[in-house]
Every structure is written in structure tokens, then in C-alpha cells.
Design an enzyme around this catalytic site. Structure first.
Site, PDB file in Angstrom:
ATOM      1  N   ASP A  62     -16.927 -12.659  -2.283  1.00 38.81           N
ATOM      2  CA  ASP A  62     -15.902 -12.967  -1.687  1.00 38.81           C
ATOM      3  C   ASP A  62     -16.393 -14.362  -2.141  1.00 38.81           C
ATOM      4  OD1 ASP A  62     -14.618 -14.950  -0.147  1.00 38.81           O
ATOM      5  OD2 ASP A  62     -15.471 -15.188   1.216  1.00 38.81           O
TER       6      ASP A  62
ATOM      7  N   ASP B 269     -13.232 -16.884   2.800  1.00 40.81           N
ATOM      8  CA  ASP B 269     -12.642 -16.545   3.676  1.00 40.81           C
ATOM      9  C   ASP B 269     -12.941 -15.501   4.130  1.00 40.81           C
ATOM     10  OD1 ASP B 269     -12.181 -14.651   1.713  1.00 40.81           O
ATOM     11  OD2 ASP B 269      -9.638 -15.125   1.732  1.00 40.81           O
TER      12      ASP B 269
ATOM     13  N   ASP C  97     -12.491 -11.291  -3.248  1.00 46.35           N
ATOM     14  CA  ASP C  97     -11.344 -11.198  -4.160  1.00 46.35           C
ATOM     15  C   ASP C  97     -11.989 -11.234  -5.866  1.00 46.35           C
ATOM     16  OD1 ASP C  97     -13.074 -13.416  -4.076  1.00 46.35           O
ATOM     17  OD2 ASP C  97     -11.949 -15.190  -2.778  1.00 46.35           O
TER      18      ASP C  97
ATOM     19  N   ASP D 104      -5.150   0.787  -9.985  1.00 47.20           N
ATOM     20  CA  ASP D 104      -4.317   1.652  -8.596  1.00 47.20           C
ATOM     21  C   ASP D 104      -2.355   1.435  -8.662  1.00 47.20           C
ATOM     22  OD1 ASP D 104      -4.852   3.211  -6.260  1.00 47.20           O
ATOM     23  OD2 ASP D 104      -6.570   2.172  -5.737  1.00 47.20           O
TER      24      ASP D 104
ATOM     25  N   ASP E  73      -2.593   7.115  -6.628  1.00 45.38           N
ATOM     26  CA  ASP E  73      -2.716   7.246  -5.750  1.00 45.38           C
ATOM     27  C   ASP E  73      -1.965   8.570  -5.151  1.00 45.38           C
ATOM     28  OD1 ASP E  73      -3.476   6.274  -3.142  1.00 45.38           O
ATOM     29  OD2 ASP E  73      -2.088   6.513  -2.512  1.00 45.38           O
TER      30      ASP E  73
ATOM     31  N   GLU F 243      -4.923  11.632  -8.254  1.00 44.55           N
ATOM     32  CA  GLU F 243      -5.506  11.689  -7.531  1.00 44.55           C
ATOM     33  C   GLU F 243      -4.736  12.175  -6.823  1.00 44.55           C
ATOM     34  OE1 GLU F 243      -6.762  10.321  -3.201  1.00 44.55           O
ATOM     35  OE2 GLU F 243      -4.435   9.649  -3.746  1.00 44.55           O
TER      36      GLU F 243
ATOM     37  N   HIS G  67     -13.738   4.811  -1.416  1.00 46.99           N
ATOM     38  CA  HIS G  67     -13.593   3.859   0.080  1.00 46.99           C
ATOM     39  C   HIS G  67     -12.587   4.760   1.013  1.00 46.99           C
ATOM     40  CE1 HIS G  67      -9.491   4.581  -2.589  1.00 46.99           C
ATOM     41  NE2 HIS G  67      -8.931   4.343  -1.027  1.00 46.99           N
ATOM     42  N   ASP G  68     -12.310   5.990   0.796  1.00 45.06           N
ATOM     43  CA  ASP G  68     -11.986   6.971   2.167  1.00 45.06           C
ATOM     44  C   ASP G  68     -13.147   7.958   2.190  1.00 45.06           C
ATOM     45  OD1 ASP G  68      -9.288   5.831   1.010  1.00 45.06           O
ATOM     46  OD2 ASP G  68      -8.804   7.755  -0.055  1.00 45.06           O
TER      47      ASP G  68
HETATM   48  O1  ISL Z   1      -8.754   9.469   3.929  1.00 45.28           O
HETATM   49  C1  ISL Z   1      -7.686  10.636   4.063  1.00 45.28           C
HETATM   50  C2  ISL Z   1      -7.654  10.519   5.182  1.00 45.28           C
HETATM   51  O2  ISL Z   1      -8.825  11.550   5.518  1.00 45.28           O
HETATM   52  C3  ISL Z   1      -7.340  11.399   2.639  1.00 45.28           C
HETATM   53  O3  ISL Z   1      -7.098  12.795   3.210  1.00 45.28           O
HETATM   54  C4  ISL Z   1      -6.769  10.596   2.116  1.00 45.28           C
HETATM   55  O4  ISL Z   1      -5.500   9.824   2.527  1.00 45.28           O
HETATM   56  C5  ISL Z   1      -5.901  10.240   0.715  1.00 45.28           C
HETATM   57  O5  ISL Z   1      -7.507  11.573   0.152  1.00 45.28           O
HETATM   58  C6  ISL Z   1      -4.819   9.903   0.172  1.00 45.28           C
HETATM   59  O6  ISL Z   1      -6.327   8.695   0.072  1.00 45.28           O
HETATM   60  C7  ISL Z   1      -5.098   7.791  -0.707  1.00 45.28           C
HETATM   61  O7  ISL Z   1      -4.117   7.372  -0.381  1.00 45.28           O
HETATM   62  C8  ISL Z   1      -4.080   6.833   1.042  1.00 45.28           C
HETATM   63  C9  ISL Z   1      -5.020   5.579   0.970  1.00 45.28           C
HETATM   64  O8  ISL Z   1      -4.572   5.745   2.489  1.00 45.28           O
HETATM   65  C10 ISL Z   1      -6.127   5.655   0.677  1.00 45.28           C
HETATM   66  O9  ISL Z   1      -7.041   5.033   1.150  1.00 45.28           O
HETATM   67  C11 ISL Z   1      -5.889   6.332  -0.709  1.00 45.28           C
HETATM   68  O10 ISL Z   1      -7.086   6.725  -1.327  1.00 45.28           O
HETATM   69  C12 ISL Z   1      -2.442   6.445   1.553  1.00 45.28           C
HETATM   70  O11 ISL Z   1      -2.051   5.562   0.083  1.00 45.28           O
END
Ligand code: ISL
Length: 574
Positions: free
Chosen positions: A22, A26, A30, A99, A207, A271, A343-344
Site C-alpha cells: 500500500d 489507505d 495499490d 485477469d 477466470d 482457469e 488467492h483462493d
Molecule cells: O475458491 C473456490 C471456491 O472454493 C473455487 O471454487 C473458486 O471459486 C474457483 O476456482 C473460481 O475462482 C475464480 O473465480 C471466482 C473468484 O471468486 C475467485 O477468486 C477466482 O479465482 C469468481 O470470479
């Protein structure tokens, strides 16, 4: 040398901008924060940055709900900042991948606002609007057009009371699905993509792109999913949207419409949750020109049951079976991404390593095993520091819509809140979203303000400043595995052979690469336990030790110390 495309020997670094750095106090990361830290990326040696969404967004799903595809959210900066970031990265030889989230938009995107405004609107058909189930009234329980469940809990349909029709959203209510059957939708997306290419971006991470073709019947209907034990009233609708009937057609069209005639073709990463190996071969066959590589989820589902919150113990042989199948399936045609984290996903050192006494050894072992596979490796911010999962105290510490919705629904259903919380601590996406730990100053040097999500309290110990000059650090080890991919062609291009498939302690495989100078073979060993173990591999005594994660010499090829990883090389000249 090989004429393989450049990205086969590249390493990608994922930046989740909210949590990276950051610059303005804030509390939210960024673009200028990233510009200030490009040295860190150059030092690590990565080739590509994948930037999670920075577009204008209500941030219902942390930016994966986009309300304007052509601008930058003021929270993250300006288009001029983005131009400067691209130029700064390019100066250091690093490419930028954006993305691309086009399965859905935000419900605040002008396309959806117009679509919703009137059933006669020109954009009505840009989304999936459907009447209630036959014979039912709008809003009646079970009147949704299909029984599909959303990824973020609850039905995948929301009623718009003004018109009595429902719209489809596979994710949050604020993420309506675009109707790719409509050619105007497709050309609007392609136009937008061409704009980003002209601006200088080097590719797209797409995505859930294998969800864009839905199994729409001739009458416009979508199929109900099979109700599994314990999931009523919802069915598993995935057969209606995963790799649907027109998916290959759409991706080939996108490729033609956006990339035809370009002298440098952008890199494309699909993805694709739920993609099979067989489909992945088709998606990534260069002759079909759809996407360059898939990013799939089989291995990160191995410790989960019917849902991700149903956490199972991890068995190494399952991981080997999964990775082995993907390596074999794409050996001749196609390409896969290699990753532990994004990030998931929860942090890998906490998930399948030991984030206590063996944090450094297990993080570096995991890096070695992953990066020595065939495929393009991804490093998710903080992974190169061995960052851990967050010790979340209560539900108030979570920010992610997936976790918050699941908690509300599960507790409402009568589940024990402490148990729900326990699963969130293990699998919750916020584990990956705590700020990057730059140094030992307040808030880990991430911000001078109040961070949007808590900083992991381990930052005085785990931070970049403490690691970048220490040859024994996780960071230095990541530098070495990344450099090895660049320097040793067998890593990027060699054949893969899995060894010891039934061994639940040792991960072992070989790579072999032949060119006109001869053959290079690599042996990769990783101990997935905190015990001393033996790896039953023959014939490697005397081989050159190329890389290891212990400072002192090993006792012999077959003897592995806790969480030890080693890479050996032998060469046969022609
Ligand atoms: O993290 C998940 C739920 O448990 C995955 O199923 C995830 O939602 C899936 O891999 C798709 O992810 C992507 O699209 C989503 C978004 O929330 C995720 O951050 C992104 O990586 C919807 O856009």
C-alpha cells in the site's frame, strides 16, 4: 536448443493487489505499491506477473465482480499508474498478464443495469433471465429455474421482483453470468481484450473460462443437476456449465478475433475448475489455438470431501496419482500450470508442510518438488517467504464473501459455529489474502494506515527483509529453483517419470532431456514427513547434487532428513 514457446521455461508470480503493498496509507494495496516493489520480483527472477483484478468494482468478491472492464479502480490507482507498472516491469524483462473475468460481470456493470431495467431491453439477452419453474410463482421456495447451487452458498438464481424473472449467477448475487450464446456479448468482450493488448499487456489469465458455455436447450432451458445425498434442495449443476457444448468454439473464436495478425501473441491461461485431462489436451493443443495452458484444481481438492469445508487428511500417494496422471496425459500435447497457492487456497506450508519447527525445510521442499515438474510454475505472493495461514480468532476477522456466506448459512442450518470456524481456518481463502510481510516494522511494512485485513502476527519472524540476503531462507531457495528452470533445459522440456507411486513419505521422479550434446537426467526427491526416511532409488550414487534444501552434505542419495529435498543430475554425452 528447443523451439518451444518461451512460456514453457517461464515462472509466473501472482500479485493480489489488495494485499501486496500500500503506497498511500489507505490500508489497501495499490499499483504504486507494486511499482515500488518491482525490485523484489526482479531479484526473485520471475518472468511474468499475473495481476489479479484492478478494474472498477463494488468489491463484493474482491474485484472478481467487475463494473468497468476498461478502467482502473481508484482504490488501486489510475490507468497512468498501470502504464507505468507495465513499463517498469518491461524494463526488467518481466511481462504482465491481466485477469480476465468474463464468465460474469458485476450487477453494477452498465450492461447488467440495462439488462435488468426492462425485459424488452436490447441487453436483456446478454445475461440469463428465466421465468420461475413451470407452474410455480416467483419467489416460491423451489421456483428457481434450475436447482443449481451457487459457489458462494444458496441458489445460483436471484429473483428480480420488478419483472418476476430470475437471473443466473454461479458465484455471488452481485456476479450475474454473461450469456455467451449472444454474439454481441462475445464481440464486446473481444473488443475489450484488443484494447488491453494495444495498451501493452502481455496476456490474460481467464477466470473460470471453462464455465462460459452453458448447456442451453433448444427451448432456452438449462438442465437440473443431480441431487447428491445431503445436498437437497440443490443439485450439482456442473454438467450444465463445466466445459459446455460450445466451449472449444468460443475459445478458438476469441483467439482468432483478438490475436490474429499480432506479431507477438499474448499468453493465455485458462482457469478451469473441473476440467479433465482429456479436455485439457484439446484446450492446449497448439494446433487448435484455444489457450496456451490450463490452470486446474484436481490436486488442491485431494484433502476435501463433498465440499471444500469437509477437510480430509492428505495422502501423498493421492497427490502423486493426480500429478502423475496430468504429467502423462499432457506429455505429448498440451501444457499445464503448476501451483500450490493462489488467492483462493490456504497457504501450502500450513496445508501440506510443517509450519512449526520445519517451516523453512518444508516450504523449500514443496518448492523444489513442484517446480521440477513439467509445466509452468506459479509463485503466489508471500509463498516465496514461506508465509503461513492466519490464526483467525473469530468470524469478525474474515473478509471473504465465500467464508462469510458459508458461516451464515451453516450456523443458520444448526451447525456448531466453532466447528464451522475450524474449517474456515483451514480452508478459508482469506489465509492467502493477509498482507505480504515486507519487514518487521508495524503492519509488516505493508501500510502506514490500518490494513483492510489483519496482518499475520508472525511477521517479525517471517518477512522479506529478513530473507532476501540470507542464503538459507525460503526466498533464496525459490530464487535457486527459478534459476534452475532457466538454466537447465531438462527442467522445462524434459520427459517426466514418476517413481515410488505408493510411498506415502517420499515424492520421487526423474526428468530426462536429450539434445545433440547428449542426454541429461535429473532425479528429484522430496521427504513429505518430519522423519528420517529412505528413498528406494537405485543407480544414482555418484551423481552431481544440483540443488538441496539443507546446508550440509547429505549422508547418501537414498537417505532423506526431515522435509529434505534434493535434485541430482547425470549426463550422458552423445
Ligand atoms: O475458491 C473456490 C471456491 O472454493 C473455487 O471454487 C473458486 O471459486 C474457483 O476456482 C473460481 O475462482 C475464480 O473465480 C471466482 C473468484 O471468486 C475467485 O477468486 C477466482 O479465482 C469468481 O470470479
Amino acid at each position: 536448443m528447443t523451439d518451444a514457446p518461451w512460456w514453457r521455461s517461464a515462472v509466473v508470480y501472482q500479485i493480489y493487489p489488495r494485499s501486496f503493498a500500500d503506497s498511500d496509507g489507505d490500508g489497501i494495496g495499490d499499483l504504486r505499491g507494486i511499482i515500488d516493489r518491482v525490485d523484489h520480483l526482479a531479484r526473485l527472477g520471475v518472468d511474468v506477473v499475473w495481476l489479479s483484478p484492478i478494474y472498477p468494482s463494488p468489491q463484493d468478491d474482491a474485484g472478481y465482480d467487475i463494473s468497468d472492464y476498461e478502467n482502473v479502480d481508484p482504490t488501486f490507482g489510475t490507468l497512468a499508474d498501470l502504464d507505468e507498472l507495465i513499463a517498469t516491469l518491461h524494463d526488467r524483462g518481466i511481462k504482465l498478464v491481466m485477469d480476465l473475468v468474463v464468465n460474469h460481470t458485476s450487477d453494477e456493470h452498465p450492461w447488467f443495469v440495462e439488462s435488468r431495467s426492462d425485459p424488452q431491453s436490447a441487453k436483456r439477452d446478454w445475461y440469463f433471465w428465466r421465468p420461475p419453474r413451470a407452474g410455480m410463482e416467483p419467489g416460491q421456495p423451489g421456483a428457481e429455474p434450475t436447482n443449481w447451487v451457487s459457489f458462494f452458498s444458496g441458489p445460483a438464481w436471484t429473483l428480480d421482483p420488478a419483472t418476476g424473472e430470475y437471473y443466473l449467477h454461479l458465484f455471488a448475487r452481485k456476479q450475474p453470468d454473461l450469456n455467451w450464446e449472444n454474439p454481441q456479448v462475445r464481440s464486446a468482450v473481444y473488443r475489450m481484450m484488443r484494447g488491453w493488448v494495444q495498451r501493452g499487456v502481455d496476456g490474460f489469465r481467464m477466470d473460470v473460462v471453462n464455465f462460459i458455455s452453458k448447456a442451453v436447450g433448444p427451448d432456452g432451458s438449462l438442465p437440473d443437476g443431480v441431487v447428491q445425498p445431503g445436498t437437497a434442495p440443490y443439485g450439482d449443476g456442473s454438467a450444465g456449465y463445466i466445459c459446455g457444448p460450445r466451449i472449444h468454439e468460443f475459445l478458438a473464436e476469441m483467439n482468432r478475433e483478438v490475436f490474429a495478425g499480432l506479431s507477438t501473441v499474448p499468453i493465455t491461461v485458462g482457469e478451469m475448475p473441473g476440467v479433465t485431462v482429456e479436455d485439457a489436451v484439446l484446450f492446449t493443443d497448439p494446433a487448435r489455438a484455444e489457450v496456451d495452458m490450463v490452470f486446474q484444481f484436481e490436486h488442491v481438492s485431494l484433502d476435501q470431501g463433498a465440499t471444500k469445508w469437509d477437510v480430509h487428511p492428505f495422502r501423498l500417494r493421492d497427490l502423486k496419482a493426480s500429478f502423475g496422471r496430468w504429467q502423462a496425459g499432457l506429455a505429448k500435447t498440451g501444457w499445464n500450470s503448476l501451483y500450490w497457492n493462489n488467492h483462493d487456497q490456504p497457504r501450502i506450508v500450513s496445508r501440506w508442510g510443517d509450519d512449526g519447527a520445519y517451516r523453512v525445510q518444508s516450504a523449500t521442499m514443496l518448492a523444489t518438488v513442484l517446480h521440477l515438474h513439467r509445466g509452468t510454475p506459479y509463485v503466489y505472493q508471500g509463498e516465496e517467504l514461506g508465509m503461513r495461514n492466519m490464526p483467525f480468532a473469530s468470524i469478525a476477522d474474515f473478509r471473504d464473501i465465500e467464508s462469510l456466506n458459508h458461516y451464515a448459512v451453516a450456523v443458520e442450518r444448526g451447525e456448531d459455529p466453532e466447528q464451522v470456524l475450524a474449517a474456515l481456518r483451514v480452508m478459508g481463502r482469506d489465509n492467502a489474502r493477509t498482507p505480504v510481510q515486507w519487514d518487521a516494522s508495524p503492519h509488516a511494512g505493508f501500510t502506514t494506515g490500518t490494513p483492510w485485513i489483519g496482518v499475520n502476527p508472525d511477521y517479525p519472524e517471517v518477512n522479506a527483509a529478513a530473507q532476501v540476503d540470507d542464503p538459507g531462507s525460503v526466498f533464496s531457495h525459490y530464487r535457486r529453483v527459478i534459476a534452475l528452470r532457466h538454466d537447465e533445459p531438462a527442467v522445462a522440456h524434459g520427459d517426466f517419470t514418476m517413481l515410488l507411486p505408493d510411498d506415502d513419505a517420499v515424492y520421487a521422479f526423474t526428468r530426462a532431456y536429450t539434445d545433440d550434446r547428449g542426454t541429461v537426467e535429473l532425479l528429484v526427491l522430496g521427504n513429505f514427513t518430519g522423519d528420517e526416511v529412505r528413498a528406494e532409488v537405485d543407480g544414482w550414487n555418484g551423481a552431481e547434487l544440483l540443488l538441496g534444501n539443507y546446508p550440509d552434505a547429505p549422508d547418501g542419495v537414498e537417505q532423506l532428513r526431515p522435509w529434505e529435498a534434493r535434485v541430482y543430475r547425470r549426463t550422458f554425452s552423445s
